[in-house]
Enzyme design. Structure first.
Site, PDB file in Angstrom:
ATOM      1  N   GLN A 175       2.871   9.873   1.470  1.00  0.00           N
ATOM      2  CA  GLN A 175       4.194   9.235   1.467  1.00  0.00           C
ATOM      3  C   GLN A 175       5.035   9.611   0.254  1.00  0.00           C
ATOM      4  O   GLN A 175       6.226   9.309   0.206  1.00  0.00           O
ATOM      5  CB  GLN A 175       4.045   7.709   1.502  1.00  0.00           C
TER       6      GLN A 175
ATOM      7  N   HIS B 196      -4.162   1.304   7.833  1.00  0.00           N
ATOM      8  CA  HIS B 196      -2.817   1.892   7.857  1.00  0.00           C
ATOM      9  C   HIS B 196      -2.738   3.089   6.897  1.00  0.00           C
ATOM     10  O   HIS B 196      -2.207   4.141   7.240  1.00  0.00           O
ATOM     11  CB  HIS B 196      -1.805   0.801   7.473  1.00  0.00           C
ATOM     12  N   GLU B 197      -3.302   2.913   5.693  1.00  0.00           N
ATOM     13  CA  GLU B 197      -3.214   3.974   4.682  1.00  0.00           C
ATOM     14  C   GLU B 197      -4.132   5.153   5.019  1.00  0.00           C
ATOM     15  O   GLU B 197      -3.757   6.306   4.791  1.00  0.00           O
ATOM     16  CB  GLU B 197      -3.538   3.419   3.283  1.00  0.00           C
TER      17      GLU B 197
ATOM     18  N   GLY C 219       0.837  -1.194   0.000  1.00  0.00           N
ATOM     19  CA  GLY C 219       0.000   0.000   0.000  1.00  0.00           C
ATOM     20  C   GLY C 219       0.874   1.246   0.000  1.00  0.00           C
ATOM     21  O   GLY C 219       2.013   1.209   0.475  1.00  0.00           O
TER      22      GLY C 219
ATOM     23  N   HIS D 177      -2.358   7.319   7.271  1.00  0.00           N
ATOM     24  CA  HIS D 177      -1.390   8.197   6.591  1.00  0.00           C
ATOM     25  C   HIS D 177      -2.056   9.498   6.146  1.00  0.00           C
ATOM     26  O   HIS D 177      -1.477  10.579   6.257  1.00  0.00           O
ATOM     27  CB  HIS D 177      -0.814   7.507   5.350  1.00  0.00           C
TER      28      HIS D 177
ATOM     29  N   CYS E 251       6.127  -0.063   7.484  1.00  0.00           N
ATOM     30  CA  CYS E 251       5.723   1.084   6.667  1.00  0.00           C
ATOM     31  C   CYS E 251       6.857   1.456   5.719  1.00  0.00           C
ATOM     32  O   CYS E 251       8.016   1.491   6.129  1.00  0.00           O
ATOM     33  CB  CYS E 251       5.396   2.258   7.589  1.00  0.00           C
ATOM     34  N   LEU E 252       6.513   1.737   4.467  1.00  0.00           N
ATOM     35  CA  LEU E 252       7.537   2.108   3.483  1.00  0.00           C
ATOM     36  C   LEU E 252       8.230   3.413   3.861  1.00  0.00           C
ATOM     37  O   LEU E 252       9.321   3.681   3.379  1.00  0.00           O
ATOM     38  CB  LEU E 252       6.906   2.243   2.091  1.00  0.00           C
TER      39      LEU E 252
HETATM   40 ZN    ZN Z   1       2.879   3.333   5.851  1.00  0.00          ZN
END
Ligand code: ZN
Length: 197
Positions: free
Chosen positions: A53, A137-138, A48, A141, A95-96
């Site tokens: 991000q 999670h997204e 995701g 963000h 998380c990226l």
């Molecule tokens: Zn993340």
């Protein structure tokens, strides 16, 4: 906007703390941005990716649970709203934007999410398991929240050292001008929001 310059930003970049406002129109510019998000997500081996991000104040995120461009289903969620939830479950999450850092996070097990797709059509999905976790999670963000905010105090303390390394790295990049000042980031986000208002 130079879309080829888009890249995933890392903690503690201030855009990760920005609450993105709802998108007013689904147009070609937005579709172009979203198209550029998928390769970035695959390259980083994520399931995701939210617009915050990639340093953009847009209420949109993408998913593909298979991590591979040729497999799985590419999904786009514009202005997502989680409307119904059921059950809770704790699982390790990463998380990226905080690569290499993992921690157990309590999430809703099943959720209903309403959003708009690339054509501007509204849809409603009932999701569970990894998909439900990813959506929560997204959406976080888009509200400027990170999974590390949801850790139990003991677990947060365990990750403190790793997070401090990210903080030191970010500060040094900002000091040598590789990263803009927090004020410059805020001004850019405000300008981008005005352009799409
Ligand atoms: Zn993340």
């Amino acid at each position: 906007m130079d879309l080829s310059a888009l890249e995933i930003i890392h903690y503690p970049h201030p855009t990760l703390r920005h609450t993105s406002r709802p998108i007013q129109r689904v147009d070609d510019e937005l579709r172009d941005i979203i198209r550029h998000m998928f390769p970035l997500m695959y390259e980083a081996r994520g399931v995701g990716l939210a617009a915050n991000q990639i340093d953009l104040p847009l209420r949109v995120f993408i998913t593909n649970l298979e991590v591979e461009p040729e497999e799985g289903e590419e999904r786009v969620f514009i202005n997502p709203v989680i409307s119904q939830t059921k059950g809770i479950i704790e699982q390790e999450e990463g998380c990226l934007s905080i690569p290499g850092v993992l921690g157990p996070v309590v999430r809703q097990e099943k959720i209903t999410v309403e959003a708009y797709d690339l054509t501007g059509e509204a849809f409603c999905s009932e999701v569970e398991g990894l998909f439900a976790r990813g959506v929560q999670h997204e959406v976080d963000h888009l509200d400027g929240k990170l999974f590390i905010d949801r850790l139990a105090p003991g677990q947060a303390a365990e990750l403190r050292e790793a997070l401090e390394e990210f903080e030191i790295d970010y500060r040094s990049k900002r000091e040598c001008g590789e990263m803009p000042s927090d004020e410059a980031v805020a001004a850019r986000l405000a300008e981008l929001e005005k352009l799409r208002a």
